[in-house]
Scaffold this motif. Structure first.
Motif, PDB file in Angstrom:
ATOM      1  N   SER A  48       0.838  -1.190   0.000  1.00 22.39           N
ATOM      2  CA  SER A  48       0.000   0.000   0.000  1.00 22.39           C
ATOM      3  C   SER A  48       0.874   1.242   0.000  1.00 22.39           C
ATOM      4  CB  SER A  48      -0.914  -0.001   1.227  1.00 22.39           C
ATOM      5  OG  SER A  48      -1.727   1.144   1.241  1.00 22.39           O
ATOM      6  N   MET A  49       0.347   2.318  -0.586  1.00 22.96           N
ATOM      7  CA  MET A  49       1.070   3.580  -0.588  1.00 22.96           C
ATOM      8  C   MET A  49       0.844   4.295   0.734  1.00 22.96           C
ATOM      9  SD  MET A  49       2.617   4.237  -3.562  1.00 22.96           S
ATOM     10  CE  MET A  49       2.491   5.948  -4.074  1.00 22.96           C
ATOM     11  N   PRO A  50       1.821   5.065   1.215  1.00 24.18           N
ATOM     12  CA  PRO A  50       1.627   5.842   2.435  1.00 24.18           C
ATOM     13  C   PRO A  50       0.460   6.817   2.284  1.00 24.18           C
ATOM     14  CG  PRO A  50       3.945   5.766   1.820  1.00 24.18           C
ATOM     15  CD  PRO A  50       3.172   5.196   0.668  1.00 24.18           C
ATOM     16  N   LYS A  51      -0.261   7.040   3.384  1.00 16.86           N
ATOM     17  CA  LYS A  51      -1.459   7.864   3.326  1.00 16.86           C
ATOM     18  C   LYS A  51      -1.461   8.993   4.353  1.00 16.86           C
ATOM     19  CE  LYS A  51      -4.308   3.957   1.760  1.00 16.86           C
ATOM     20  NZ  LYS A  51      -3.207   2.989   1.645  1.00 16.86           N
ATOM     21  N   ALA A  52      -0.349   9.214   5.043  1.00 19.51           N
ATOM     22  CA  ALA A  52      -0.327  10.217   6.103  1.00 19.51           C
ATOM     23  C   ALA A  52      -0.599  11.622   5.578  1.00 19.51           C
ATOM     24  CB  ALA A  52       1.024  10.191   6.829  1.00 19.51           C
ATOM     25  N   GLY A  53      -0.262  11.889   4.318  1.00 16.70           N
ATOM     26  CA  GLY A  53      -0.527  13.213   3.765  1.00 16.70           C
ATOM     27  C   GLY A  53      -2.003  13.546   3.772  1.00 16.70           C
ATOM     28  N   LEU A  54      -2.839  12.565   3.425  1.00 17.11           N
ATOM     29  CA  LEU A  54      -4.286  12.787   3.443  1.00 17.11           C
ATOM     30  C   LEU A  54      -4.774  12.989   4.870  1.00 17.11           C
ATOM     31  CD1 LEU A  54      -6.915  12.863   1.786  1.00 17.11           C
ATOM     32  CD2 LEU A  54      -7.155  10.420   2.234  1.00 17.11           C
ATOM     33  N   LEU A  55      -4.210  12.250   5.809  1.00 23.06           N
ATOM     34  CA  LEU A  55      -4.607  12.409   7.206  1.00 23.06           C
ATOM     35  C   LEU A  55      -4.302  13.818   7.699  1.00 23.06           C
ATOM     36  CD1 LEU A  55      -5.664  11.335   9.872  1.00 23.06           C
ATOM     37  CD2 LEU A  55      -3.395  10.372  10.329  1.00 23.06           C
ATOM     38  N   VAL A  56      -3.142  14.350   7.342  1.00 22.71           N
ATOM     39  CA  VAL A  56      -2.799  15.726   7.729  1.00 22.71           C
ATOM     40  C   VAL A  56      -3.818  16.705   7.156  1.00 22.71           C
ATOM     41  CG1 VAL A  56      -1.091  17.559   7.503  1.00 22.71           C
ATOM     42  CG2 VAL A  56      -0.345  15.229   7.989  1.00 22.71           C
ATOM     43  N   LEU A  57      -4.235  16.487   5.919  1.00 24.31           N
ATOM     44  CA  LEU A  57      -5.225  17.362   5.304  1.00 24.31           C
ATOM     45  C   LEU A  57      -6.540  17.319   6.073  1.00 24.31           C
ATOM     46  CD1 LEU A  57      -6.273  19.161   3.005  1.00 24.31           C
ATOM     47  CD2 LEU A  57      -6.831  17.077   1.755  1.00 24.31           C
ATOM     48  N   ILE A  58      -6.993  16.115   6.446  1.00 22.55           N
ATOM     49  CA  ILE A  58      -8.242  15.986   7.184  1.00 22.55           C
ATOM     50  C   ILE A  58      -8.131  16.681   8.548  1.00 22.55           C
ATOM     51  CG2 ILE A  58      -9.911  14.376   8.170  1.00 22.55           C
ATOM     52  CD1 ILE A  58      -9.721  14.369   5.098  1.00 22.55           C
TER      53      ILE A  58
END
Length: 247
Positions: free
Chosen positions: A126-136
């Motif tokens: 899976s690709m890292p997803k922390a960037g989206l979490l920061v946005l939320i």
């Protein structure tokens, strides 16, 4: 006006096909040569695919390895491609590329803001997803620490992340936001009290408070916006106005 920098503006500044110095559709490289935009876009896309797999495998990489495996020894284009790919990776995946050996140009990739939501990912699956979490998290901050569900989905849809559609990096967003990150403690998803028909909202979860802070999220967004203004050409007045209105 909100005290926080707009997360939507921060995300939409670095288009993958943007160029450092656009002169008749070409990019001026560090050696003074002109690089066709499609060639630059392809190299950046390949590097953006390569770096997350090194991160998930917990492996270092180097300029020599990138030149050999990704850029096909196009050393003169390395500064432009590496800078823009690193910026996109930090913004989208929440992974920062740091140089740990300036002499040998060795790089390590670390999660932004100390968020560990990607640590549980199996290597290469899976690709890292922390960037989206920061946005939320930043959207929640901008809405008085509780973001209505419709505002969150509306903001994400402008970034191509839509409920019911599987995103190439984030998968199905409703499952990610309302189940995965809720179970992991990064978000709270609850019904708005006394709402009828029922409406829902997102809040920071206890794990988000434990691993980062509002001050760190704000500093991250400001840093991203500053880097984008340096690495990518400024928007026209009309385009900037459209993005401000959308945000």
């Amino acid at each position: 006006p909100s005290p926080w920098p707009s997360p939507i503006t921060c995300w939409t500044l670095p288009k993958l096909g943007s160029l450092d110095q656009n002169i008749e559709g070409k990019t001026l490289t560090s050696t003074g040569e002109f690089l066709p935009p499609e060639a630059l876009k392809e190299m950046k896309a390949n590097l953006i695919k390569f770096l997350p797999f090194k991160y998930l495998a917990k492996e270092l990489t180097s300029q020599a390895e990138i030149l050999k495996k990704v850029l096909r020894d196009n050393q003169e284009h390395f500064p432009v491609v590496f800078s823009q790919a690193s910026h996109c990776l930090e913004l989208v995946c929440g992974v920062e590329v740091k140089e740990v050996d300036p002499r040998e140009h060795i790089y390590i990739m670390v999660p932004n803001l100390g968020l560990t939501c990607d640590v549980m990912l199996s290597s290469g699956q899976s690709m890292p997803k922390a960037g989206l979490l920061v946005l939320i998290l930043s959207l929640i901050m901008q809405n008085g620490d509780r973001a209505p569900e419709e505002k969150v989905w509306g903001a994400l849809s402008r970034l191509g992340v839509c409920v019911g559609s599987v995103h190439c990096v984030f998968g199905e967003p409703r499952t990610l936001l309302t189940h995965v990150w809720v179970q992991e403690g990064y978000l709270e998803y609850r019904q708005v009290p006394y709402s009828y028909p029922a409406r829902y909202e997102f809040l920071w979860g206890p794990r988000a408070y434990a691993e980062t802070s509002k001050r760190e999220v704000m500093a991250f967004l400001l840093r991203i916006k500053e880097r984008a203004s340096r690495a990518f050409p400024p928007l026209s007045a009309e385009a900037a106005r459209e993005e401000d209105e959308a945000a």
